[in-house]
Every structure is written in structure tokens, then in C-alpha cells.
Design a protein around this motif. Structure first.
Motif, short mmCIF file in Angstrom:
data_model
loop_
_atom_site.label_atom_id
_atom_site.label_comp_id
_atom_site.label_asym_id
_atom_site.label_seq_id
_atom_site.Cartn_x
_atom_site.Cartn_y
_atom_site.Cartn_z
N GLY A 85 1.29 2.62 2.46
CA GLY A 85 -0.55 2.06 2.17
C GLY A 85 -0.69 1.04 2.98
O GLY A 85 -1.62 0.67 3.32
N SER A 86 0.28 -0.35 3.01
CA SER A 86 -0.24 -0.99 3.39
C SER A 86 -0.01 -0.61 5.00
O SER A 86 -1.12 -1.73 5.72
CB SER A 86 1.29 -2.60 3.60
N LEU A 87 0.42 0.21 5.92
CA LEU A 87 0.19 0.40 7.29
C LEU A 87 -1.24 0.79 7.61
O LEU A 87 -1.56 0.90 8.33
CB LEU A 87 1.43 1.36 7.69
N LEU A 88 -1.51 1.73 6.46
CA LEU A 88 -3.19 2.44 6.41
C LEU A 88 -3.97 1.09 6.92
O LEU A 88 -5.19 1.48 7.49
CB LEU A 88 -2.92 3.28 5.61
N VAL A 89 -3.86 0.06 5.56
CA VAL A 89 -4.97 -1.08 5.84
C VAL A 89 -4.68 -1.46 7.41
O VAL A 89 -6.16 -1.53 7.42
CB VAL A 89 -4.51 -2.29 5.37
N MET A 92 -6.67 1.60 9.11
CA MET A 92 -7.79 1.98 9.33
C MET A 92 -8.51 0.65 10.19
O MET A 92 -10.12 0.73 10.48
CB MET A 92 -8.48 2.27 7.93
N THR A 93 -8.21 -0.59 9.97
CA THR A 93 -8.95 -2.11 10.57
C THR A 93 -8.67 -1.74 12.11
O THR A 93 -10.39 -1.89 12.58
CB THR A 93 -8.15 -3.03 9.63
N TRP A 99 -13.28 1.53 17.29
CA TRP A 99 -14.94 2.18 17.10
C TRP A 99 -16.05 0.87 17.68
O TRP A 99 -16.68 1.19 18.47
CB TRP A 99 -15.03 2.93 16.21
N ALA A 100 -16.11 -0.06 16.64
CA ALA A 100 -17.09 -0.86 16.93
C ALA A 100 -17.01 -1.94 18.44
O ALA A 100 -18.77 -2.28 18.57
CB ALA A 100 -17.16 -2.00 15.68
N SER A 322 -1.66 8.28 19.12
CA SER A 322 -1.91 9.17 18.26
C SER A 322 -1.70 7.60 16.59
O SER A 322 -0.77 6.80 17.13
CB SER A 322 -0.64 9.65 17.70
N LEU A 323 -2.31 7.55 15.93
CA LEU A 323 -2.23 6.56 15.24
C LEU A 323 -1.45 6.89 13.48
O LEU A 323 -1.79 6.42 12.20
CB LEU A 323 -3.60 5.48 14.69
N ARG A 324 -0.68 8.39 13.65
CA ARG A 324 -0.46 8.55 12.16
C ARG A 324 0.30 7.74 11.62
O ARG A 324 1.28 7.57 12.35
CB ARG A 324 0.72 9.99 12.65
N VAL A 325 0.52 6.92 10.73
CA VAL A 325 1.43 6.23 10.05
C VAL A 325 2.59 6.98 9.25
O VAL A 325 2.35 7.90 9.31
CB VAL A 325 0.76 5.01 9.51
N ARG A 326 3.75 6.43 9.70
CA ARG A 326 5.44 6.78 8.57
C ARG A 326 5.87 5.58 8.64
O ARG A 326 6.72 4.40 8.63
CB ARG A 326 5.99 7.29 10.28
N SER A 327 6.60 6.28 7.80
CA SER A 327 7.72 5.28 6.57
C SER A 327 8.80 4.92 7.26
O SER A 327 9.15 3.59 7.57
CB SER A 327 8.22 5.07 5.51
#
Ligand code: KG4
Ligand code: ZN
Length: 348
Positions: A85-89, A92-93, A99-100, A322-327
Motif C-alpha cells: 500500500g505504501s509503495l503504491l503511493v 502513483m505519485t 507524465w506531467a 517496470s513499476l510493478r510493486v512487490r512486497s
């Protein structure tokens, strides 16, 4: 090349801008320690929510320091190992900013960040070297062959070294995180007053700290009330046992794989006894030890930006797009057999 690093794998929310992998132009860390302290450990749900609240501010602080996002060439973000959950934050940011601003975004292994944190101050350090990463979540002995080519020699079979510090501090009701507290109390204690086992695991390069933690638990059960002086002796005895194993085994591994350079990173690398004993014992064996600077031992984003830079230098950028998050994301084991583990008495 200026890289914006973003780190949200556990309980520090961090951003940094690093030039060419060695020069920190800006760094900001927001610690969540106070949030998790009542629970004596990190609560994943609270951590992710806090990252959402804190991340923009640390990134903004870095941008203010460098003047403008136009000075950035790329963004690097921790994608694992860590709390998903923390990695996803962070991910995504990073993706949104990439992108911006129209900048590439790279995923970085958190352990690789800790492994390379000593190089931020050491201009001449380059592989091959042996790495010890000791933190709240990891205890890993790593063979760094080339930039980006890392093999695992050994790792903990149960608790990480920092986790053992945190759990032992909890047993004595000392507070969280336990490492710095035990480090401070041990300075006033006598390590020989209470002796604890050294989990050497003679036939493997792995580590194990849960038995040592249980030994402290059994010792504490022997009596109802412990004075502060006695707790200081217990801290000193426990810390000495952890340090003897970490230092002894890492030096033995360096000799076995014939490398005379060791780098040490991760939160536990801040431990004062570990730092002292590494320097003294390595010196006697003619081995060079580079310890992560204190400010970069615990989680930070400068190490993530630096790791991305060195990987980019030697690997095509597609290799870590690759931006796949992994525990979990362990390094592969060393190809081929490893030399046997000598006993500490053969070494010192
Ligand atoms: O690297 P880090 O910030 O987070 C992880 O990636 O896990 O490490 C945090 C860990 C905690 O377990 C903490 O107790 C330990 O590092 N630590 C220490 C010291 N300072 C932090 N352990 C022993 N002695 C210290 N001085
Ligand atoms: Zn860490």
C-alpha cells in the motif's frame, strides 16, 4: 544527470534530488515514528495513509531547493521490497509527475538503495565489493559484481537484525524504534553481565536472530522487576551478540569470496558498536569497510536516486522501466557453490 528519488516503502516519506549519483542537491524526509510508536511497530494501513498526506510536501521542499522541475532528467521510485500500500503511493505519485513533466520514471529496489548509500560520499567506490544491508526488514549479505549485478550470499532466516532490536526493546518496554534506544542504553551497560548466544549457523552464510530474541525473553522471565541498570546490562549483552555475528560473519565472507572491500548500509548500520567493531576488526585483517553516513543509514530517497543513476549507467533504461510493486524482491542467489563458513576463532 539530476534524478528525483521518491521513497515510501515503509515508515519514512522521503524525496531527494541527486546529481550524477553522488551529489545530493536536495533531500527531505518526513518520519512517521510518532504515529507507529504506540504499536511498537509499523502499522501498514496507517503508513500508507500518512504517505498520501506527507509525500507532496517533501517533493515540494526538494523542488524549492533546486528551483524548478525543469532541472530534473528522470524520476526514480522505490517499487519494493516494502509495504505494498505504501509503495503504491510513491509509484502513483512518480508516474503522475513523470507524465506531467514528460520525464522517464524508473523503479528501484529498496535494498539496492541501502547497498549503495555509502557511495554517495565515496567518490571512488565501485564494484566489486561485498555488501551488508541490515535494517528493520532485511539482513542481507550481497556480492556486488558490477553496477546492477548483485547476488545474495546470505540472509536472515527469521527476524531481521533491526526487527530483533525493536522486539527486544518492546520486551523491556523501552519504546520504538528499539535500535537507537538499545544503542544508547548499552553504552552504560556491561556486555559480559548477561551473556547471550551468538547464532553463528556454521554451515551457511545465513543469519538468524529470533533465538537470540527468545533468549532475552527467557532471561527477562526470570524476575518480575528489572532495574534500569540491569536493563542497560541486558541491552549491552544483546547488542554485543548481534554485532559479533554481523561483523564476524561479514568479515569471514569477505575473506571467503576474496574481496577486501565491504560496504554496510541500512538502519542498523547506524549502531555505534557495529561501526566501531567493523572498523577495528576489518583494519586488523586489511579489509576496507565503508559505512553508510549516519544521515543515510535509515530510509531516505537520496539512496534511491543514486541507485537509479548507477543502474542507468550500465543497463539499458528498459531494464528497470517496470513499476510493478512487490512486497519481496530478493537478489538472485550466487551462481555456483560458495566457500564454507570458517568459525570465528579461525578469523580473529
Ligand atoms: O533502514 P530502516 O530505516 O528501515 C528499513 O528498511 O527497515 O531501518 C530501521 C531499523 C529499525 O529496526 C531500527 O531499530 C534500526 O533500523 N536502527 C538501529 C539503530 N538506528 C536504527 N538499530 C541498532 N542501532 C541503531 N543505532
Ligand atoms: Zn530500509
Amino acid at each position: 544527470m539530476n534524478i528525483l528519488g521518491i521513497e515510501t516503502s515503509c515508515d519514512e516519506t522521503a524525496a531527494a534530488v541527486v546529481e550524477d549519483g553522488r551529489r545530493i542537491l536536495a533531500s527531505a524526509i518526513s518520519s512517521q515514528i510518532k504515529l507507529h510508536a504506540p504499536y511498537f511497530g509499523v502499522v501498514p494501513e496507517l503508513a500508507s495513509r500518512a504517505h498520501v498526506t506527507l509525500l507532496n510536501a517533501v517533493i515540494e521542499a526538494c523542488l524549492k531547493k533546486i528551483g524548478s522541475p525543469h532541472r530534473l532528467d528522470a524520476i526514480a521510485v522505490t517499487v519494493g521490497p516494502g509495504l505494498v500500500g505504501s509503495l503504491l503511493v510513491g509509484k502513483m505519485t512518480a508516474q503522475t509527475l513523470g507524465w506531467a513533466w514528460n520525464r522517464p520514471v524508473f523503479g528501484v529496489n529498496h535494498i539496492e538503495g541501502h547497498l549503495l548509500s555509502p557511495i554517495l560520499l565515496e567518490k571512488d567506490l565501485r564494484p566489486p565489493f561485498l555488501g551488508l544491508v541490515v535494517s528493520g526488514g532485511h539482513t542481507e549479505l550481497i556480492l556486488a559484481k558490477k553496477w546492477g549485478v548483485y547476488y545474495r550470499i546470505g540472509r536472515t532466516r527469521d527476524d531481521a537484525a533491526g526487527e530483533a532490536f525493536d522486539k527486544v526493546a518492546k520486551l523491556m518496554n523501552l519504546g520504538y524504534p528499539g535500535g537507537p534506544i538499545i544503542d544508547a542504553l548499552a553504552k552504560k551497560g556491561d556486555p559480559s553481565r548477561f551473556s547471550f548466544p551468538r547464532p553463528w549457523l556454521p554451515h551457511s552464510w545465513d543469519f538468524s536472530f529470533s533465538g537470540l530474541k527468545t533468549a532475552v525473553l527467557y532471561r527477562l522471565r526470570g524476575k518480575n522487576r528489572w532495574s534500569m541498570a540491569e536493563k542497560q546490562h541486558i541491552c549491552a549483552g544483546f547488542q554485543q551478540a548481534v554485532v559479533d555475528v554481523l561483523v564476524g560473519k561479514t568479515l569471514a565472507a569477505a575473506r571467503a569470496v576474496e574481496l577486501n572491500r565491504i560496504v554496510v548500509g541500512g538502519g542498523v548500520a547506524a549502531n555505534s558498536l557495529l561501526r566501531k567493531e567493523f572498523m577495528e576488526k576489518a583494519n586488523r585483517l586489511g579489509i576496507q569497510v565503508l559505512l553508510s553516513p549516519l544521515s543515510l543509514c535509515t530510509d531516505n530517497a537520496a539512496m534511491i536516486a543514486a541507485a537509479a543513476y548507477f543502474k542507468l549507467k550500465t543497463h539499458p533504461s528498459s531494464a528497470f522501466r517496470s513499476l510493478r510493486v512487490r512486497s519481496q524482491s530478493p537478489f538472485p542467489p550466487t551462481p555456483g557453490p560458495l566457500p564454507g563458513v570458517p568459525l570465528p576463532s579461525d578469523l580473529f
